[in-house]
Design a protein around this motif. Sequence first.
Motif, PDB file in Angstrom:
ATOM      1  N   SER A 115       8.120  24.848  90.436  1.00 58.76           N
ATOM      2  CA  SER A 115       7.754  26.235  90.708  1.00 58.76           C
ATOM      3  C   SER A 115       8.978  27.087  91.055  1.00 58.76           C
ATOM      4  O   SER A 115       9.079  28.242  90.628  1.00 58.76           O
ATOM      5  CB  SER A 115       6.742  26.293  91.853  1.00 58.76           C
ATOM      6  OG  SER A 115       5.612  25.502  91.557  1.00 58.76           O
ATOM      7  N   LEU A 116       9.883  26.526  91.828  1.00 59.13           N
ATOM      8  CA  LEU A 116      11.095  27.270  92.194  1.00 59.13           C
ATOM      9  C   LEU A 116      11.915  27.641  90.968  1.00 59.13           C
ATOM     10  O   LEU A 116      12.402  28.775  90.852  1.00 59.13           O
ATOM     11  CB  LEU A 116      11.944  26.431  93.163  1.00 59.13           C
ATOM     12  CG  LEU A 116      11.390  26.260  94.579  1.00 59.13           C
ATOM     13  CD1 LEU A 116      12.214  25.232  95.347  1.00 59.13           C
ATOM     14  CD2 LEU A 116      11.382  27.591  95.327  1.00 59.13           C
ATOM     15  N   ALA A 117      12.064  26.692  90.038  1.00 57.88           N
ATOM     16  CA  ALA A 117      12.826  26.963  88.810  1.00 57.88           C
ATOM     17  C   ALA A 117      12.115  28.003  87.947  1.00 57.88           C
ATOM     18  O   ALA A 117      12.749  28.918  87.401  1.00 57.88           O
ATOM     19  CB  ALA A 117      13.025  25.659  88.034  1.00 57.88           C
ATOM     20  N   ARG A 118      10.798  27.856  87.813  1.00 55.31           N
ATOM     21  CA  ARG A 118       9.997  28.814  87.025  1.00 55.31           C
ATOM     22  C   ARG A 118      10.064  30.209  87.623  1.00 55.31           C
ATOM     23  O   ARG A 118      10.317  31.201  86.916  1.00 55.31           O
ATOM     24  CB  ARG A 118       8.552  28.322  86.982  1.00 55.31           C
ATOM     25  CG  ARG A 118       7.563  29.261  86.314  1.00 55.31           C
ATOM     26  CD  ARG A 118       6.148  28.912  86.725  1.00 55.31           C
ATOM     27  NE  ARG A 118       5.959  29.066  88.169  1.00 55.31           N
ATOM     28  CZ  ARG A 118       4.968  28.511  88.853  1.00 55.31           C
ATOM     29  NH1 ARG A 118       4.082  27.742  88.244  1.00 55.31           N
ATOM     30  NH2 ARG A 118       4.868  28.712  90.162  1.00 55.31           N
ATOM     31  N   ASP A 119       9.855  30.296  88.937  1.00 52.89           N
ATOM     32  CA  ASP A 119       9.798  31.597  89.597  1.00 52.89           C
ATOM     33  C   ASP A 119      11.141  32.311  89.572  1.00 52.89           C
ATOM     34  O   ASP A 119      11.194  33.543  89.511  1.00 52.89           O
ATOM     35  CB  ASP A 119       9.322  31.426  91.035  1.00 52.89           C
ATOM     36  CG  ASP A 119       7.888  30.915  91.112  1.00 52.89           C
ATOM     37  OD1 ASP A 119       7.241  30.801  90.047  1.00 52.89           O
ATOM     38  OD2 ASP A 119       7.421  30.616  92.229  1.00 52.89           O
ATOM     39  N   LYS A 120      12.223  31.542  89.634  1.00 56.32           N
ATOM     40  CA  LYS A 120      13.553  32.164  89.601  1.00 56.32           C
ATOM     41  C   LYS A 120      13.775  32.899  88.279  1.00 56.32           C
ATOM     42  O   LYS A 120      14.333  34.008  88.252  1.00 56.32           O
ATOM     43  CB  LYS A 120      14.653  31.123  89.804  1.00 56.32           C
ATOM     44  CG  LYS A 120      16.061  31.722  89.881  1.00 56.32           C
ATOM     45  CD  LYS A 120      17.115  30.668  90.098  1.00 56.32           C
ATOM     46  CE  LYS A 120      18.493  31.293  90.303  1.00 56.32           C
ATOM     47  NZ  LYS A 120      18.885  32.183  89.179  1.00 56.32           N
ATOM     48  N   GLN A 121      13.326  32.300  87.188  1.00 59.36           N
ATOM     49  CA  GLN A 121      13.493  32.950  85.888  1.00 59.36           C
ATOM     50  C   GLN A 121      12.718  34.259  85.824  1.00 59.36           C
ATOM     51  O   GLN A 121      13.226  35.281  85.344  1.00 59.36           O
ATOM     52  CB  GLN A 121      13.012  32.012  84.773  1.00 59.36           C
ATOM     53  CG  GLN A 121      13.836  30.747  84.618  1.00 59.36           C
ATOM     54  CD  GLN A 121      13.307  29.877  83.496  1.00 59.36           C
ATOM     55  OE1 GLN A 121      13.381  30.229  82.320  1.00 59.36           O
ATOM     56  NE2 GLN A 121      12.738  28.721  83.854  1.00 59.36           N
ATOM     57  N   VAL A 122      11.485  34.239  86.321  1.00 59.90           N
ATOM     58  CA  VAL A 122      10.665  35.451  86.293  1.00 59.90           C
ATOM     59  C   VAL A 122      11.227  36.500  87.247  1.00 59.90           C
ATOM     60  O   VAL A 122      11.312  37.689  86.904  1.00 59.90           O
ATOM     61  CB  VAL A 122       9.210  35.116  86.655  1.00 59.90           C
ATOM     62  CG1 VAL A 122       8.369  36.396  86.761  1.00 59.90           C
ATOM     63  CG2 VAL A 122       8.601  34.174  85.635  1.00 59.90           C
ATOM     64  N   LYS A 123      11.637  36.063  88.435  1.00 64.86           N
ATOM     65  CA  LYS A 123      12.182  37.003  89.417  1.00 64.86           C
ATOM     66  C   LYS A 123      13.466  37.651  88.907  1.00 64.86           C
ATOM     67  O   LYS A 123      13.675  38.864  89.078  1.00 64.86           O
ATOM     68  CB  LYS A 123      12.453  36.274  90.734  1.00 64.86           C
ATOM     69  CG  LYS A 123      12.967  37.179  91.847  1.00 64.86           C
ATOM     70  CD  LYS A 123      13.180  36.400  93.135  1.00 64.86           C
ATOM     71  CE  LYS A 123      13.690  37.316  94.245  1.00 64.86           C
ATOM     72  NZ  LYS A 123      13.916  36.571  95.511  1.00 64.86           N
ATOM     73  N   ASP A 124      14.344  36.848  88.279  1.00 63.74           N
ATOM     74  CA  ASP A 124      15.594  37.401  87.742  1.00 63.74           C
ATOM     75  C   ASP A 124      15.305  38.448  86.676  1.00 63.74           C
ATOM     76  O   ASP A 124      15.939  39.521  86.639  1.00 63.74           O
ATOM     77  CB  ASP A 124      16.454  36.281  87.150  1.00 63.74           C
ATOM     78  CG  ASP A 124      17.061  35.382  88.223  1.00 63.74           C
ATOM     79  OD1 ASP A 124      16.999  35.757  89.412  1.00 63.74           O
ATOM     80  OD2 ASP A 124      17.577  34.306  87.878  1.00 63.74           O
ATOM     81  N   PHE A 125      14.341  38.166  85.802  1.00 62.19           N
ATOM     82  CA  PHE A 125      13.982  39.135  84.757  1.00 62.19           C
ATOM     83  C   PHE A 125      13.442  40.419  85.382  1.00 62.19           C
ATOM     84  O   PHE A 125      13.810  41.530  84.977  1.00 62.19           O
ATOM     85  CB  PHE A 125      12.945  38.526  83.819  1.00 62.19           C
ATOM     86  CG  PHE A 125      12.440  39.485  82.779  1.00 62.19           C
ATOM     87  CD1 PHE A 125      13.133  39.677  81.595  1.00 62.19           C
ATOM     88  CD2 PHE A 125      11.273  40.228  83.007  1.00 62.19           C
ATOM     89  CE1 PHE A 125      12.671  40.588  80.640  1.00 62.19           C
ATOM     90  CE2 PHE A 125      10.807  41.138  82.065  1.00 62.19           C
ATOM     91  CZ  PHE A 125      11.504  41.315  80.874  1.00 62.19           C
ATOM     92  N   ALA A 126      12.561  40.270  86.374  1.00 70.02           N
ATOM     93  CA  ALA A 126      11.969  41.438  87.008  1.00 70.02           C
ATOM     94  C   ALA A 126      13.029  42.286  87.713  1.00 70.02           C
ATOM     95  O   ALA A 126      13.010  43.526  87.627  1.00 70.02           O
ATOM     96  CB  ALA A 126      10.901  40.993  88.009  1.00 70.02           C
ATOM     97  N   SER A 127      13.952  41.623  88.395  1.00 72.01           N
ATOM     98  CA  SER A 127      15.001  42.353  89.123  1.00 72.01           C
ATOM     99  C   SER A 127      15.892  43.131  88.171  1.00 72.01           C
ATOM    100  O   SER A 127      16.231  44.299  88.433  1.00 72.01           O
ATOM    101  CB  SER A 127      15.834  41.366  89.947  1.00 72.01           C
ATOM    102  OG  SER A 127      15.027  40.704  90.906  1.00 72.01           O
ATOM    103  N   ILE A 128      16.272  42.502  87.071  1.00 71.95           N
ATOM    104  CA  ILE A 128      17.106  43.177  86.068  1.00 71.95           C
ATOM    105  C   ILE A 128      16.368  44.374  85.482  1.00 71.95           C
ATOM    106  O   ILE A 128      16.971  45.401  85.144  1.00 71.95           O
ATOM    107  CB  ILE A 128      17.505  42.182  84.948  1.00 71.95           C
ATOM    108  CG1 ILE A 128      18.467  41.135  85.512  1.00 71.95           C
ATOM    109  CG2 ILE A 128      18.143  42.907  83.771  1.00 71.95           C
ATOM    110  CD1 ILE A 128      18.771  40.006  84.535  1.00 71.95           C
ATOM    111  N   SER A 129      15.037  44.254  85.392  1.00 72.57           N
ATOM    112  CA  SER A 129      14.217  45.318  84.806  1.00 72.57           C
ATOM    113  C   SER A 129      13.837  46.391  85.822  1.00 72.57           C
ATOM    114  O   SER A 129      13.086  47.316  85.489  1.00 72.57           O
ATOM    115  CB  SER A 129      12.938  44.708  84.212  1.00 72.57           C
ATOM    116  OG  SER A 129      13.249  43.707  83.262  1.00 72.57           O
ATOM    117  N   GLY A 130      14.328  46.269  87.044  1.00 78.18           N
ATOM    118  CA  GLY A 130      14.050  47.270  88.058  1.00 78.18           C
ATOM    119  C   GLY A 130      12.653  47.171  88.653  1.00 78.18           C
ATOM    120  O   GLY A 130      12.124  48.154  89.195  1.00 78.18           O
TER     121      GLY A 130
END
Length: 505
Positions: A115-130
């Motif tokens: 879950s940590l690995a999965r969530d990091k990918q989604v969180k990084d995408f969301a952060s880059i997208s504002g």
Amino acid sequence: MESNALIWFRKGLRIHDNPALDHARRGSKHLFPVFVLDPRYLDPDPSAFSPGSARSAINRIRFLLDCLSDLDATLRTLGSRLLLLRGDPVPVLCTILKDWNIGKLCYEFDTEPYSLARDKQVKDFASISGIEVFSPVSHTLFNPAVVIEKNGGRPPLTYQSFVKLAGKPPTPHTETYSELPPVGNVEGYELLSVPAIEELGYGDLSQEEFSPFRGGETEALKRLKKALEDKEWVATFEKPKGDPSAFLKPATTVLSPYLKFGCLSSRYFYQCLHNVYKTVGKHTSPPVSLVGQIPWRDDEELFVAWREGRTGYPWIDAIMIQLTKWGWMHHLARHSVACFLTRGDLFIHWEKGRDVFERLLIDSDWAINNGNWLWLSCSSFFYQYNRIYSPISFGKKYDPDGNYIRHFLPVLKDMPKEYIYEPWTAPLSVQKKANCIIGKDYPKRVVVHDTASKECRKAMAEAYALDHLGDNLASKEISNGLRRKLDDQKASRPSCLEQRKIRIK
């Protein structure tokens, strides 16, 4: 300015005390409640040792589907619905975050490695997208990272030190909702209904016996209410005690699978218990209350016999059959089979047992499962390896008539009670009358408990001695000698098949 928000359900499959949901709804024009059906968790795996996917047995999948159906029904009463999508969660989430013009992404924090690995990918995408990301800790009472930080960056190794470091748990959110923001435009997406288990490719399972426990927040709160009605039972509950053979009416709350999937808030559960404690005065305390490097043998034949309930010890086999069919058993039953597999009789690595529990239990939790197996195998946290659960007398203490065994091992249903826990001691005439010949209708013992447990104690003692000496350079020669002795003993132990041949002679 109002924006679109997305609440990503994974665990935390509930409305009550859900900080991620509460944050998502506030100031939002539209709210998208999403669950992604992950094929790696749901799709059938024909190579697995039991019906189910690569990661889960069928009981836990059914329980999850129950949880999703219940969550969807509750959301609909609030003017919303559960948006079910299918695929790899990372690309699915990243796509809909853009397509649905999401300004706020909320989900419950999950500590499991995948879950940590999965969530990091989604969180990084969301952060880059504002996109704002809110991921509160609400699956557990405490934030594990904070506890470790308080302990100088190291995890506490005793329950007492953990409690001291953790302090007082946060109070649950008590606000209830009459409605939620409406779902926004999802045009162009195929939204799924919660599938039946057969629709996932598992075929006709109508003749299979499943877990009697149904999933969902509604069932969780109903079970909790019923358990709390008996205040004296709640106040005097003591985990080392209880009847592990009680299956028609289990001797525990059976709330663990609901806590595992987050259908029941751990903080709300904790608060309810303490409200009871306030009214009764005297009560038990954690860890027994409701609130609270070894050279293993590598023997696949022994391990499979344990996993499939073919050890020849009815108490052990009945527990493993209940696990396979129901996906649940009493905690003392779990202790019995874990001890038997590891330090009690078979001396097989705890990780192999952990993986079986991880697959089959409907309440399997990655951290709890690993911790319990480390504890019960005396690999860490608990070191009194001389305390072994007898595969004969322990179950007999609670169920002298063997009703639990007769239910899950019907081949032994007509065995007289004086032989039900040790059927190999029954005279052949008795076996014939009971229609159960040992070695034909029910397996012979894979090991002799008295002998095997002595060997296990000896091996544990020597392994502990080796561990204590291992870091001492002055003791290197002694340490190497002990290691060679352990290796020699391991190599000289007869295999499961050889042991049976010896007994036949």
